[in-house]
Design a protein around this motif. Structure first.
Motif, PDB file in Angstrom:
ATOM      1  N   LEU A 187     -41.868 -11.738 110.752  1.00  0.00           N
ATOM      2  CA  LEU A 187     -43.465 -11.692 110.407  1.00  0.00           C
ATOM      3  C   LEU A 187     -44.065 -13.110 110.127  1.00  0.00           C
ATOM      4  O   LEU A 187     -45.348 -13.540 110.903  1.00  0.00           O
ATOM      5  CB  LEU A 187     -43.968 -10.657 109.450  1.00  0.00           C
ATOM      6  N   LEU A 188     -43.399 -13.735 109.359  1.00  0.00           N
ATOM      7  CA  LEU A 188     -43.902 -15.168 108.763  1.00  0.00           C
ATOM      8  C   LEU A 188     -43.805 -16.238 109.988  1.00  0.00           C
ATOM      9  O   LEU A 188     -44.930 -16.892 110.288  1.00  0.00           O
ATOM     10  CB  LEU A 188     -43.365 -15.793 107.745  1.00  0.00           C
ATOM     11  N   ASN A 189     -42.822 -15.887 110.712  1.00  0.00           N
ATOM     12  CA  ASN A 189     -42.700 -17.006 111.889  1.00  0.00           C
ATOM     13  C   ASN A 189     -43.635 -16.704 113.220  1.00  0.00           C
ATOM     14  O   ASN A 189     -44.215 -17.656 113.728  1.00  0.00           O
ATOM     15  CB  ASN A 189     -41.377 -16.868 112.794  1.00  0.00           C
ATOM     16  N   LEU A 190     -44.016 -15.621 113.173  1.00  0.00           N
ATOM     17  CA  LEU A 190     -45.146 -15.023 114.043  1.00  0.00           C
ATOM     18  C   LEU A 190     -46.488 -15.689 113.777  1.00  0.00           C
ATOM     19  O   LEU A 190     -47.438 -16.100 114.490  1.00  0.00           O
ATOM     20  CB  LEU A 190     -45.168 -13.665 114.446  1.00  0.00           C
ATOM     21  N   LEU A 191     -46.761 -15.538 112.292  1.00  0.00           N
ATOM     22  CA  LEU A 191     -47.908 -16.094 111.678  1.00  0.00           C
ATOM     23  C   LEU A 191     -48.073 -17.719 111.956  1.00  0.00           C
ATOM     24  O   LEU A 191     -49.185 -18.228 112.277  1.00  0.00           O
ATOM     25  CB  LEU A 191     -47.862 -15.591 110.285  1.00  0.00           C
ATOM     26  N   ARG A 192     -47.043 -18.166 111.695  1.00  0.00           N
ATOM     27  CA  ARG A 192     -46.905 -19.696 111.527  1.00  0.00           C
ATOM     28  C   ARG A 192     -47.128 -20.190 113.037  1.00  0.00           C
ATOM     29  O   ARG A 192     -47.742 -21.340 113.347  1.00  0.00           O
ATOM     30  CB  ARG A 192     -45.702 -20.299 111.142  1.00  0.00           C
ATOM     31  N   LYS A 193     -46.926 -19.652 114.092  1.00  0.00           N
ATOM     32  CA  LYS A 193     -47.233 -20.011 115.365  1.00  0.00           C
ATOM     33  C   LYS A 193     -48.593 -20.137 115.805  1.00  0.00           C
ATOM     34  O   LYS A 193     -49.020 -21.097 116.649  1.00  0.00           O
ATOM     35  CB  LYS A 193     -46.707 -18.800 116.701  1.00  0.00           C
ATOM     36  N   GLN A 194     -49.363 -19.316 114.982  1.00  0.00           N
ATOM     37  CA  GLN A 194     -50.971 -19.313 115.182  1.00  0.00           C
ATOM     38  C   GLN A 194     -51.811 -19.900 114.186  1.00  0.00           C
ATOM     39  O   GLN A 194     -52.902 -20.293 114.466  1.00  0.00           O
ATOM     40  CB  GLN A 194     -51.485 -17.872 115.511  1.00  0.00           C
TER      41      GLN A 194
END
Length: 368
Positions: free
Chosen positions: A91-98
């Motif tokens: 989840l945090l990796n998905l957030l860091r993309k944006q």
């Protein structure tokens, strides 16, 4: 966060909520308001849960539209404890993309790892995004958007409302393949767990089996139509029975007000379904329940005789019925109570004419 357990609507266990403090709730709401415009354009067209301008009613209507195009089979996907099992690193990796600001992602990480208080004892949270905070629905959508986009890239039709998912297919064979490929992606790539007993392939028109957001589909001479699933009907009728129970000792007007509040909300959700006849039957049944409630409240034979006479029943007949030993339900359906405690008098006391609300809502949205 404070742990709170509430029973699941289907009676299959409890749902674990995580309730933040007031300050945390305000900060989470502020974060959510900033992130919504960032992630909203990335979400799939088939995603309807917790999104502005989208609803459960739109989701089932979309399923209906696909059914009319020949998508006759559905894969019902049930995720075991979805909100409790989100993988934090994914989840945090998905957030860091944006999200470019590291302070924001670090703050969200702190909320995910903050732990919960259970009976005064703090417990670690190594996975999941507990329901109860303003940020949780958005994070859940961001996570499952990966599944939406993967299925879209394969040309697969998915309708999703939060963690309620149906994957549509034109044949049973194709649906069986999609069940397996969906399970593989969700479990291996997103590290979620499918409930194998509840995840299954069904015919979209099988009213006993297909269920989505409390709705089902049917088919008649006019084509496909939306209906309320029989389990949803049974649950609502059980609730109405509880609200009109003779043993609660409340004033009849208070009982009618509680029934009104419940049924207005229920119809407000299910109004898109074809249920005119069902509501008419319920209306007659509920009026009889209220007559039974009022009859019991009169208690003593003398009080019953006096009240019947006040309502226009002749003396001899009032005495006969006031002293009868017939059961409450039989008396509630008798001509003497229907002619004395009339529909008009029930309405004056606060009885709610809910079939009329249903018709108004149907007309309003059909014209809109």
């Amino acid at each position: 966060m404070r742990r709170k357990e509430i029973p699941k609507p289907d009676g299959s266990g409890v749902r674990k909520l995580g309730i933040p403090t007031v300050i945390d709730r305000i900060i989470q709401q502020a974060i959510a308001q900033q992130l919504h415009p960032l992630f909203e354009p990335l979400f799939s067209e088939g995603s309807y849960g917790y999104r502005p301008g989208r609803s459960a009613q739109q989701a089932i209507r979309k399923v209906k539209a696909y059914a009319e195009q020949g998508y006759g089979h559905a894969v019902e996907i049930d995720l075991s404890k979805y909100f409790d099992t989100l993988n934090h690193e994914l989840l945090l990796n998905l957030l860091r993309k944006q999200i470019q600001d590291k302070r924001v992602t670090d703050l969200i990480k702190k909320y995910l790892k903050s732990g919960v208080m259970e009976n005064g004892i703090r417990r670690e949270t190594e996975e999941g995004s507990p329901q109860g905070g303003p940020l949780s629905p958005l994070l859940a959508n961001i996570y499952l958007n990966e599944f939406d986009q993967e299925m879209k890239s394969r040309g697969v039709t998915v309708i999703r409302y939060a963690d309620d998912i149906v994957v549509l297919a034109k044949s049973k064979r194709a649906a069986m393949r999609l069940l397996e490929s969906s399970r593989t992606y969700l479990e291996k790539r997103l590290k979620l767990q499918l409930n194998t007993q509840k995840s299954k392939v069904v015919s979209v028109m099988a009213q006993k089996h297909f269920k989505f957001l409390g709705f089902a589909l049917g088919k008649n001479g006019n084509g496909v139509y939306v209906r309320v699933h029989r389990q949803s009907l049974a649950k609502a009728k059980k609730k109405l029975k509880e609200l009109t129970s003779r043993s609660q000792g409340r004033n009849a007007r208070q009982v009618m007000e509680k029934v009104k509040v419940y049924i207005r909300g229920w119809i407000g959700y299910f109004y898109i379904a074809d249920m005119k006849r069902t509501l008419q039957r319920w209306n007659e049944w509920l009026r009889r329940r209220m007559r039974m409630y009022i009859w019991k409240q009169w208690k003593k034979p003398r009080t019953k005789v006096q009240n019947l006479r006040k309502l226009g029943v002749p003396g001899g007949k009032a005495y006969q019925w006031g002293n009868t030993r017939l059961g409450y339900w039989r008396i509630a359906g008798s001509a003497v109570l229907q002619c004395s405690v009339t529909n008009e008098k029930l309405a004056q006391a606060g009885y709610y004419d809910f079939p009329a609300q249903y018709e108004r809502l149907r007309q309003l949205h059909s014209s809109g």
